[in-house]
Write an enzyme that holds these catalytic residues in place. Structure first.
Site, PDB file in Angstrom:
ATOM      1  N   TYR A 123      -8.650  -7.935  10.001  1.00  0.00           N
ATOM      2  CA  TYR A 123      -7.966  -8.078   8.863  1.00  0.00           C
ATOM      3  C   TYR A 123      -6.382  -7.917   9.072  1.00  0.00           C
ATOM      4  O   TYR A 123      -5.952  -6.768   9.287  1.00  0.00           O
ATOM      5  CB  TYR A 123      -8.604  -7.047   7.772  1.00  0.00           C
ATOM      6  CG  TYR A 123      -8.319  -7.475   6.316  1.00  0.00           C
ATOM      7  CD1 TYR A 123      -7.304  -8.499   6.070  1.00  0.00           C
ATOM      8  CD2 TYR A 123      -8.831  -6.877   5.502  1.00  0.00           C
ATOM      9  CE1 TYR A 123      -7.180  -8.683   4.596  1.00  0.00           C
ATOM     10  CE2 TYR A 123      -8.905  -7.263   4.167  1.00  0.00           C
ATOM     11  CZ  TYR A 123      -7.794  -8.249   3.658  1.00  0.00           C
ATOM     12  OH  TYR A 123      -7.830  -8.577   2.256  1.00  0.00           O
ATOM     13  N   LYS A 135      -8.731 -12.747   9.707  1.00  0.00           N
ATOM     14  CA  LYS A 135      -8.498 -12.935   8.286  1.00  0.00           C
ATOM     15  C   LYS A 135      -7.052 -12.416   8.021  1.00  0.00           C
ATOM     16  O   LYS A 135      -6.760 -11.338   8.318  1.00  0.00           O
ATOM     17  CB  LYS A 135      -9.078 -12.423   7.127  1.00  0.00           C
ATOM     18  CG  LYS A 135      -8.764 -12.046   5.890  1.00  0.00           C
ATOM     19  CD  LYS A 135      -9.755 -11.557   4.876  1.00  0.00           C
ATOM     20  CE  LYS A 135      -8.755 -11.199   3.461  1.00  0.00           C
ATOM     21  NZ  LYS A 135      -9.942 -10.966   2.491  1.00  0.00           N
ATOM     22  N   HIS A 161     -16.349  -8.530   1.156  1.00  0.00           N
ATOM     23  CA  HIS A 161     -14.910  -7.995   0.742  1.00  0.00           C
ATOM     24  C   HIS A 161     -14.652  -6.536   1.172  1.00  0.00           C
ATOM     25  O   HIS A 161     -15.893  -5.697   1.016  1.00  0.00           O
ATOM     26  CB  HIS A 161     -14.672  -8.366  -0.636  1.00  0.00           C
ATOM     27  CG  HIS A 161     -13.523  -7.620  -1.321  1.00  0.00           C
ATOM     28  ND1 HIS A 161     -13.740  -6.629  -1.999  1.00  0.00           N
ATOM     29  CD2 HIS A 161     -12.216  -8.029  -1.121  1.00  0.00           C
ATOM     30  CE1 HIS A 161     -12.438  -6.024  -2.369  1.00  0.00           C
ATOM     31  NE2 HIS A 161     -11.415  -7.080  -1.830  1.00  0.00           N
ATOM     32  N   HIS A 185       0.801  -1.272   0.144  1.00  0.00           N
ATOM     33  CA  HIS A 185       0.059  -0.121  -0.077  1.00  0.00           C
ATOM     34  C   HIS A 185       0.883   1.251   0.134  1.00  0.00           C
ATOM     35  O   HIS A 185       1.930   1.152   0.822  1.00  0.00           O
ATOM     36  CB  HIS A 185      -0.988   0.032   1.341  1.00  0.00           C
ATOM     37  CG  HIS A 185      -2.089  -0.900   1.130  1.00  0.00           C
ATOM     38  ND1 HIS A 185      -3.262  -0.628   2.030  1.00  0.00           N
ATOM     39  CD2 HIS A 185      -2.190  -2.100   0.691  1.00  0.00           C
ATOM     40  CE1 HIS A 185      -4.114  -1.570   1.649  1.00  0.00           C
ATOM     41  NE2 HIS A 185      -3.398  -2.508   0.849  1.00  0.00           N
ATOM     42  N   ASN A 207     -12.988 -13.212  -3.964  1.00  0.00           N
ATOM     43  CA  ASN A 207     -13.472 -12.106  -4.658  1.00  0.00           C
ATOM     44  C   ASN A 207     -12.565 -11.594  -5.622  1.00  0.00           C
ATOM     45  O   ASN A 207     -12.503 -10.471  -6.243  1.00  0.00           O
ATOM     46  CB  ASN A 207     -13.184 -10.622  -3.660  1.00  0.00           C
ATOM     47  CG  ASN A 207     -11.579 -10.823  -3.144  1.00  0.00           C
ATOM     48  OD1 ASN A 207     -11.280 -11.311  -2.104  1.00  0.00           O
ATOM     49  ND2 ASN A 207     -11.060  -9.884  -3.777  1.00  0.00           N
ATOM     50  N   LYS A 211      -3.945 -11.647   5.376  1.00  0.00           N
ATOM     51  CA  LYS A 211      -3.765 -11.339   4.052  1.00  0.00           C
ATOM     52  C   LYS A 211      -2.396 -12.087   3.649  1.00  0.00           C
ATOM     53  O   LYS A 211      -1.306 -11.830   4.087  1.00  0.00           O
ATOM     54  CB  LYS A 211      -3.535  -9.891   3.804  1.00  0.00           C
ATOM     55  CG  LYS A 211      -3.043  -9.401   2.469  1.00  0.00           C
ATOM     56  CD  LYS A 211      -4.112  -9.777   1.192  1.00  0.00           C
ATOM     57  CE  LYS A 211      -5.303  -9.708   1.391  1.00  0.00           C
ATOM     58  NZ  LYS A 211      -6.278  -9.891   0.130  1.00  0.00           N
ATOM     59  N   ARG A 233      -4.190   3.749  -7.362  1.00  0.00           N
ATOM     60  CA  ARG A 233      -3.571   2.984  -6.537  1.00  0.00           C
ATOM     61  C   ARG A 233      -2.627   2.242  -7.288  1.00  0.00           C
ATOM     62  O   ARG A 233      -2.850   1.563  -8.554  1.00  0.00           O
ATOM     63  CB  ARG A 233      -4.688   2.170  -6.130  1.00  0.00           C
ATOM     64  CG  ARG A 233      -4.115   1.065  -5.058  1.00  0.00           C
ATOM     65  CD  ARG A 233      -5.271   0.072  -4.450  1.00  0.00           C
ATOM     66  NE  ARG A 233      -4.706  -0.869  -3.463  1.00  0.00           N
ATOM     67  CZ  ARG A 233      -5.149  -1.973  -3.244  1.00  0.00           C
ATOM     68  NH1 ARG A 233      -6.621  -2.014  -3.047  1.00  0.00           N
ATOM     69  NH2 ARG A 233      -4.425  -2.993  -2.719  1.00  0.00           N
TER      70      ARG A 233
HETATM   71  O1  GKR Z   1      -5.874  -3.894   0.753  1.00  0.00           O
HETATM   72  O2  GKR Z   1      -3.972  -5.053   0.040  1.00  0.00           O
HETATM   73  C1  GKR Z   1      -5.169  -5.017   0.233  1.00  0.00           C
HETATM   74  C2  GKR Z   1      -6.262  -6.115  -0.046  1.00  0.00           C
HETATM   75  O3  GKR Z   1      -5.474  -6.846  -0.836  1.00  0.00           O
HETATM   76  C3  GKR Z   1      -7.391  -5.555  -0.993  1.00  0.00           C
HETATM   77  O4  GKR Z   1      -6.843  -4.609  -2.086  1.00  0.00           O
HETATM   78  C4  GKR Z   1      -8.018  -6.821  -1.501  1.00  0.00           C
HETATM   79  O5  GKR Z   1      -8.877  -6.781  -2.491  1.00  0.00           O
HETATM   80  O6  GKR Z   1      -9.032  -7.347   0.632  1.00  0.00           O
HETATM   81  C5  GKR Z   1      -8.945  -7.743  -0.492  1.00  0.00           C
HETATM   82  C6  GKR Z   1      -8.874  -9.005  -0.802  1.00  0.00           C
HETATM   83  O7  GKR Z   1      -9.851  -9.782  -0.094  1.00  0.00           O
HETATM   84  O8  GKR Z   1      -8.597  -9.509  -1.956  1.00  0.00           O
HETATM   85 MG    MG Z   2      -9.600 -11.472  -1.170  1.00  0.00          MG
END
Ligand code: GKR
Ligand code: MG
Length: 428
Positions: free
Chosen positions: A153, A195, A324, A33, A273, A197, A408
């Site tokens: 998250y 969750k 999502h 990010h 998603n 990432k 972004r």
């Molecule tokens: O904020 O880096 C992030 C996420 O990876 C997001 O952009 C995703 O769209 O949260 C998302 C996901 O579940 O894939």
């Molecule tokens: Mg996802």
């Protein structure tokens, strides 16, 4: 005889304001990010002077499309939301630009029309609620829950953006760092689901992080989302290893076919998603048997009413439904809460990036959206139940003007720091 002719309440003005707010260096499969998260704030005003609010992505191409959409909606009846989509479709016909979907290349296949429609649908519902003096949930059929549960998250992250001061969360690049982050988030917000990432560290390490979270939180539903960074083989192996540990595995591998292959062998439900992101994707996904759970997101499923249609379709095919999120502000959170509260079969706690935002930075007046035991009580005021803070909107718009970021671009930012980074998926 009943007089069923009503006066229209026409849309007379729509303002779209791009804003920027601070974002920590959160890592994902496509990069990191940037310093600023970009959003667009929609203010839709009708002839009686009632204004409704919407929020969407802030990428430049999307802003341009929103402006085309806004022009097309002037004169439309704010209650005739069904007329918005054809008007937007017509307005977008001349705009062949691609990209700017607000997801940093992670998802591009969703319907552009629905992305443009979404904030206008939300703003129109906000106006309708204000006219009728009822919350948006009531316009969606009524709340079936008084508060909406969210999941915490977790992200691998750097301590700070290069050259900047650290944030309150600190670094999380190891299993121990993720567990610490989870403890803080659960203590601060009371989340009942977590969750992670993924798609950042090698799969083995991410598995170990999930196992450590299980040891720390024995009863907590856990999810892992590597954003399609794994091969089919890796996804199956990780699926087997995390049997009984994960509530669901989210987008382990790219595409409907790969997901279907994993789903035949992985013991837990698969959620997405990424490979089901528009109504056109549902039939092929059902045919191929690619997923168990669809993650709705009103920002790309065309607003709140179309998200309710998605919910009905998931029921028809006996699919699960979760929600999502991307980095967002309070108008989006309010819309997510109203939608989730009025969606009877929402089987899982919804995602939110909310804890990653500086609480002092928002465009809504504080106080309405508060987390309690991991859930947000449904606002009870008319419409969305949130009020725009015009000064804050001005400040966040100033930040947008000054920050220089216009899209972004997690990958470009990462490559500016680690030039060898390549967002290859699948990677492991
Ligand atoms: O904020 O880096 C992030 C996420 O990876 C997001 O952009 C995703 O769209 O949260 C998302 C996901 O579940 O894939
Ligand atoms: Mg996802």
């Amino acid at each position: 005889m009943t007089n069923n002719r009503f006066d229209a309440e026409r849309i007379t003005r729509i303002t779209i304001t791009p804003v920027a707010f601070h974002d920590p260096p959160l890592l994902n499969a496509v990069g990191v990010h940037e310093r600023w998260a970009l959003r667009s704030i929609v203010q839709l005003t009708t002839e009686s002077g009632i204004t409704g609010l919407g929020e969407s992505y802030g990428d430049e191409a999307h802003l341009r499309r929103l402006r085309h959409g806004a022009d097309a909606l002037i004169g439309a009846d704010v209650f005739a939301v069904n007329s918005f989509r054809p008007l937007i479709r017509q307005a977008l016909a001349a705009d062949s630009g691609v990209g700017g979907h607000g997801m940093s290349g992670m998802v591009t296949g969703s319907s552009t029309e629905d992305r443009v429609l979404s904030p206008f649908d939300v703003a129109a519902l906000d106006v309708q609620g204000k006219i009728l003096r009822r919350p948006v949930t009531d316009l969606l059929g009524g709340a079936v829950r008084a508060a909406v549960p969210f999941s915490g998250y977790l992200f691998y992250k750097w301590a700070a953006h290069p050259g900047a001061d650290g944030d309150i969360w600190g670094e999380a690049l190891t299993t121990a760092g993720i567990v610490e982050q989870a403890k803080t988030m659960v203590a601060d917000y009371g989340f009942d689901a977590l969750k992670l990432k993924g798609g950042v560290r090698p799969p083995d390490e991410e598995c170990a992080a999930i196992e450590a979270l299980r040891a720390e939180f024995p009863d907590m539903p856990l999810r892992l989302d590597p954003n399609a960074a794994w091969t089919v083989q890796t996804s199956i192996e990780i699926g087997e290893r995390l049997n009984g540990v994960l509530e669901y595995l989210e987008d382990p591998t790219p595409g409907l076919t790969g997901m279907a292959e994993v789903r035949r062998k992985a013991p837990m439900p698969l959620a997405t998603n990424m490979c089901v992101v528009s109504f056109d994707d549902i039939a092929p996904a059902v045919d191929a048997g690619s997923v168990d759970i669809i993650l709705s997101d009103h920002h790309f499923w065309g607003g709140l009413r179309r998200s309710q249609s998605l919910a009905a379709i998931t029921e028809t095919f006996d699919l699960g439904l979760s929600m999502h999120s991307n980095s967002h502000l309070g108008i989006s959170l309010a819309a997510m809460v109203h939608l989730a509260a009025a969606t009877p079969r929402l089987d899982y706690a919804c995602d939110t990036h909310w804890p990653w935002k500086d609480p002092a930075e928002d465009v809504v007046v504080p106080g309405t959206l508060e987390f309690s035991d991991g859930a947000v009580p449904v606002p009870t005021g008319a419409g969305l139940g949130v009020e725009l803070d015009e000064d804050a909107l001005g400040r966040l718009h100033e930040q947008y003007v000054r920050c220089g970021q216009r899209d972004r671009d997690d990958t470009g930012y990462m490559q500016s720091i680690e030039p060898d980074f390549r967002p290859v998926t699948p990677r492991w």
